[in-house]
Scaffold this motif. Structure first.
Motif, PDB file in Angstrom:
ATOM      1  N   THR A  37     -12.308  -4.522  -0.189  1.00 21.35           N
ATOM      2  CA  THR A  37     -13.234  -4.742   1.079  1.00 21.35           C
ATOM      3  C   THR A  37     -12.661  -3.993   2.131  1.00 21.35           C
ATOM      4  O   THR A  37     -13.555  -3.215   2.752  1.00 21.35           O
ATOM      5  CB  THR A  37     -13.205  -6.099   1.421  1.00 21.35           C
ATOM      6  N   MET A  38     -11.552  -4.061   2.401  1.00 20.73           N
ATOM      7  CA  MET A  38     -10.883  -3.031   3.669  1.00 20.73           C
ATOM      8  C   MET A  38     -10.974  -1.738   3.472  1.00 20.73           C
ATOM      9  O   MET A  38     -11.503  -1.042   4.348  1.00 20.73           O
ATOM     10  CB  MET A  38      -9.479  -3.444   3.945  1.00 20.73           C
ATOM     11  N   ASN A  39     -10.856  -1.230   2.324  1.00 17.39           N
ATOM     12  CA  ASN A  39     -10.947   0.276   2.022  1.00 17.39           C
ATOM     13  C   ASN A  39     -12.415   0.673   1.909  1.00 17.39           C
ATOM     14  O   ASN A  39     -12.853   1.842   2.340  1.00 17.39           O
ATOM     15  CB  ASN A  39     -10.416   0.633   0.438  1.00 17.39           C
ATOM     16  N   THR A  40     -13.477  -0.232   1.515  1.00 21.68           N
ATOM     17  CA  THR A  40     -14.845   0.130   1.668  1.00 21.68           C
ATOM     18  C   THR A  40     -15.319   0.256   3.092  1.00 21.68           C
ATOM     19  O   THR A  40     -15.998   1.199   3.347  1.00 21.68           O
ATOM     20  CB  THR A  40     -15.615  -0.953   0.825  1.00 21.68           C
ATOM     21  N   GLU A  41     -14.884  -0.620   3.870  1.00 20.45           N
ATOM     22  CA  GLU A  41     -15.137  -0.339   5.349  1.00 20.45           C
ATOM     23  C   GLU A  41     -14.662   0.849   6.129  1.00 20.45           C
ATOM     24  O   GLU A  41     -15.169   1.400   6.639  1.00 20.45           O
ATOM     25  CB  GLU A  41     -14.749  -1.643   6.080  1.00 20.45           C
ATOM     26  N   ARG A  56     -12.224  10.663   0.713  1.00 22.15           N
ATOM     27  CA  ARG A  56     -11.911  10.917  -0.706  1.00 22.15           C
ATOM     28  C   ARG A  56     -10.509  10.284  -1.088  1.00 22.15           C
ATOM     29  O   ARG A  56     -10.532   9.585  -2.163  1.00 22.15           O
ATOM     30  CB  ARG A  56     -11.846  12.255  -1.069  1.00 22.15           C
ATOM     31  N   GLU A  57      -9.603  10.039  -0.177  1.00 20.01           N
ATOM     32  CA  GLU A  57      -8.483   9.563  -0.305  1.00 20.01           C
ATOM     33  C   GLU A  57      -8.446   8.096  -0.328  1.00 20.01           C
ATOM     34  O   GLU A  57      -8.159   7.137  -1.295  1.00 20.01           O
ATOM     35  CB  GLU A  57      -7.371   9.819   0.881  1.00 20.01           C
ATOM     36  N   VAL A  58      -9.438   7.481   0.465  1.00 28.06           N
ATOM     37  CA  VAL A  58      -9.454   5.805   0.425  1.00 28.06           C
ATOM     38  C   VAL A  58     -10.352   5.611  -0.830  1.00 28.06           C
ATOM     39  O   VAL A  58     -10.220   4.620  -1.647  1.00 28.06           O
ATOM     40  CB  VAL A  58     -10.507   5.526   1.624  1.00 28.06           C
ATOM     41  N   LEU A  59     -11.212   6.612  -1.175  1.00 31.19           N
ATOM     42  CA  LEU A  59     -11.884   6.293  -2.635  1.00 31.19           C
ATOM     43  C   LEU A  59     -11.055   6.405  -3.660  1.00 31.19           C
ATOM     44  O   LEU A  59     -11.197   5.420  -4.659  1.00 31.19           O
ATOM     45  CB  LEU A  59     -13.020   7.429  -2.790  1.00 31.19           C
ATOM     46  N   ASP A  60      -9.962   7.081  -3.804  1.00 31.48           N
ATOM     47  CA  ASP A  60      -8.899   7.108  -4.810  1.00 31.48           C
ATOM     48  C   ASP A  60      -8.347   5.678  -4.937  1.00 31.48           C
ATOM     49  O   ASP A  60      -7.958   5.018  -5.801  1.00 31.48           O
ATOM     50  CB  ASP A  60      -7.994   8.176  -4.645  1.00 31.48           C
ATOM     51  N   GLY A  64      -8.454   2.711  -7.832  1.00 32.01           N
ATOM     52  CA  GLY A  64      -7.039   2.160  -8.169  1.00 32.01           C
ATOM     53  C   GLY A  64      -7.080   0.483  -8.211  1.00 32.01           C
ATOM     54  O   GLY A  64      -6.573  -0.177  -9.153  1.00 32.01           O
ATOM     55  N   ASP A  65      -7.678   0.175  -6.998  1.00 31.12           N
ATOM     56  CA  ASP A  65      -7.897  -1.245  -7.060  1.00 31.12           C
ATOM     57  C   ASP A  65      -8.776  -2.045  -8.047  1.00 31.12           C
ATOM     58  O   ASP A  65      -8.700  -2.899  -8.786  1.00 31.12           O
ATOM     59  CB  ASP A  65      -8.393  -1.871  -5.427  1.00 31.12           C
ATOM     60  N   CYS A  66      -9.882  -1.107  -8.522  1.00 34.56           N
ATOM     61  CA  CYS A  66     -10.971  -1.438  -9.328  1.00 34.56           C
ATOM     62  C   CYS A  66     -10.167  -1.647 -11.056  1.00 34.56           C
ATOM     63  O   CYS A  66     -10.441  -2.359 -11.514  1.00 34.56           O
ATOM     64  CB  CYS A  66     -12.204  -0.590  -9.557  1.00 34.56           C
ATOM     65  N   ALA A  67      -9.503  -0.529 -11.052  1.00 37.87           N
ATOM     66  CA  ALA A  67      -8.659  -0.344 -12.306  1.00 37.87           C
ATOM     67  C   ALA A  67      -7.802  -1.651 -12.533  1.00 37.87           C
ATOM     68  O   ALA A  67      -7.669  -2.199 -13.678  1.00 37.87           O
ATOM     69  CB  ALA A  67      -7.902   0.823 -12.294  1.00 37.87           C
ATOM     70  N   ARG A  68      -7.203  -2.034 -11.365  1.00 35.66           N
ATOM     71  CA  ARG A  68      -6.272  -3.155 -11.432  1.00 35.66           C
ATOM     72  C   ARG A  68      -7.160  -4.486 -11.702  1.00 35.66           C
ATOM     73  O   ARG A  68      -6.539  -5.259 -12.570  1.00 35.66           O
ATOM     74  CB  ARG A  68      -5.781  -3.548 -10.131  1.00 35.66           C
ATOM     75  N   CYS A  69      -8.295  -4.556 -11.253  1.00 31.99           N
ATOM     76  CA  CYS A  69      -9.214  -5.772 -11.649  1.00 31.99           C
ATOM     77  C   CYS A  69      -9.508  -5.665 -13.006  1.00 31.99           C
ATOM     78  O   CYS A  69      -9.512  -6.756 -13.458  1.00 31.99           O
ATOM     79  CB  CYS A  69     -10.549  -5.831 -10.774  1.00 31.99           C
ATOM     80  N   ALA A  70      -9.859  -4.661 -13.363  1.00 33.13           N
ATOM     81  CA  ALA A  70     -10.142  -4.467 -14.988  1.00 33.13           C
ATOM     82  C   ALA A  70      -8.792  -4.706 -15.792  1.00 33.13           C
ATOM     83  O   ALA A  70      -9.126  -5.524 -16.808  1.00 33.13           O
ATOM     84  CB  ALA A  70     -10.585  -3.005 -15.283  1.00 33.13           C
ATOM     85  N   ARG A  71      -7.663  -4.362 -15.455  1.00 30.64           N
ATOM     86  CA  ARG A  71      -6.632  -4.782 -16.354  1.00 30.64           C
ATOM     87  C   ARG A  71      -6.642  -6.196 -16.393  1.00 30.64           C
ATOM     88  O   ARG A  71      -6.244  -6.848 -17.336  1.00 30.64           O
ATOM     89  CB  ARG A  71      -5.470  -4.142 -15.724  1.00 30.64           C
TER      90      ARG A  71
END
Length: 234
Positions: A37-41, A56-60, A64-71
């Motif tokens: 949420t914070m990085n999207t804002e 782009r840095e924030v997108l990376d 990473g956070d999405c990958a953590r959720c997937a794990r």
């Protein structure tokens, strides 16, 4: 300094606490969601300013956070599949130990330790899939601790069958022993660990009337002891 081996931590002292588990799960899910949420804002703000490089840095970080959720989802799926009780059958103890070692070899992507297995000639009346999953979780713990060798022995001790798993990995700290088997307690959070392996092993062993105990293994590593009652080892 590790505690002396006699200072063991019983990882199967009580029944599964669903309320504690759900609170831990909510905390684990909230952490990456808050970051997303914070990085999207922040990314929206940067794009409004035309700062595409920082966006782009924030997108990376978001990826990473999405990958953590997937794990996390994969770990929870494995945890849930392990808690499905099935019919029991008589299985040689050596076959259970070999099955756990072979299962880890198939699913583990890191460097495997060498397994030394020595088993009494006995059979258990168990849910084979569940017990192998519990033992595999213990072996994975040793592999992730950097063990080069894991010695697995099965023996009789009075009215119990005892399985000892000793490794030469990093070994537990006093804090590790104090929290052994707690859902979501892990020393591998940075690499995506969710801390459910010992919790799953504890519950699957409890279904069989068994118990799990952890201790430091002199001079280094971990000693895990599994005790199963005589009725499960005729």
């Amino acid at each position: 300094m590790h505690p002396r081996e006699s200072a063991a931590a019983p990882a199967a002292a009580g029944a599964f606490d669903l309320a504690t588990f759900m609170r831990g799960l909510a905390h684990e899910i909230a952490n990456p969601l808050n970051a997303i949420t914070m990085n999207t804002e922040l990314m929206r703000l940067l794009l409004d300013r035309g700062d595409s490089a920082r966006a782009r840095e924030v997108l990376d970080r978001l990826l990473g956070d999405c990958a953590r959720c997937a794990r996390m989802v994969r770990e929870l799926q494995k945890f849930g599949s392990g808690l499905r009780e099935q019919a029991q059958a008589r299985v040689p103890v050596r076959a259970l130990l070999d099955g756990a070692a072979n299962a880890l070899a198939l699913e583990y992507s890191g460097t495997l330790p060498a397994f030394r297995i020595d088993s009494v000639d006995a059979q258990l009346s168990v849910d084979r899939s569940a017990l192998e999953r519990a033992l595999t979780a213990l072996l994975r713990n040793a592999a992730e601790a950097g063990a080069g060798t894991v010695a697995i022995t099965a023996r009789r001790d009075g009215d119990a069958l005892v399985i000892d798993v000793r490794d030469d990995g990093a070994g537990p700290t006093p804090e590790d022993l104090a929290h052994a088997g707690e859902p979501f307690y892990t020393t591998r959070r940075a690499s995506g660990g969710l801390g459910l392996g010992l919790t799953l092993a504890r519950e699957l062993l409890r279904w069989h009337g068994g118990a799990l105990q952890l201790a430091a293994n002199a001079p280094r590593g971990m000693h895990v002891q599994v005790r199963l009652p005589e009725r499960a080892a005729p």
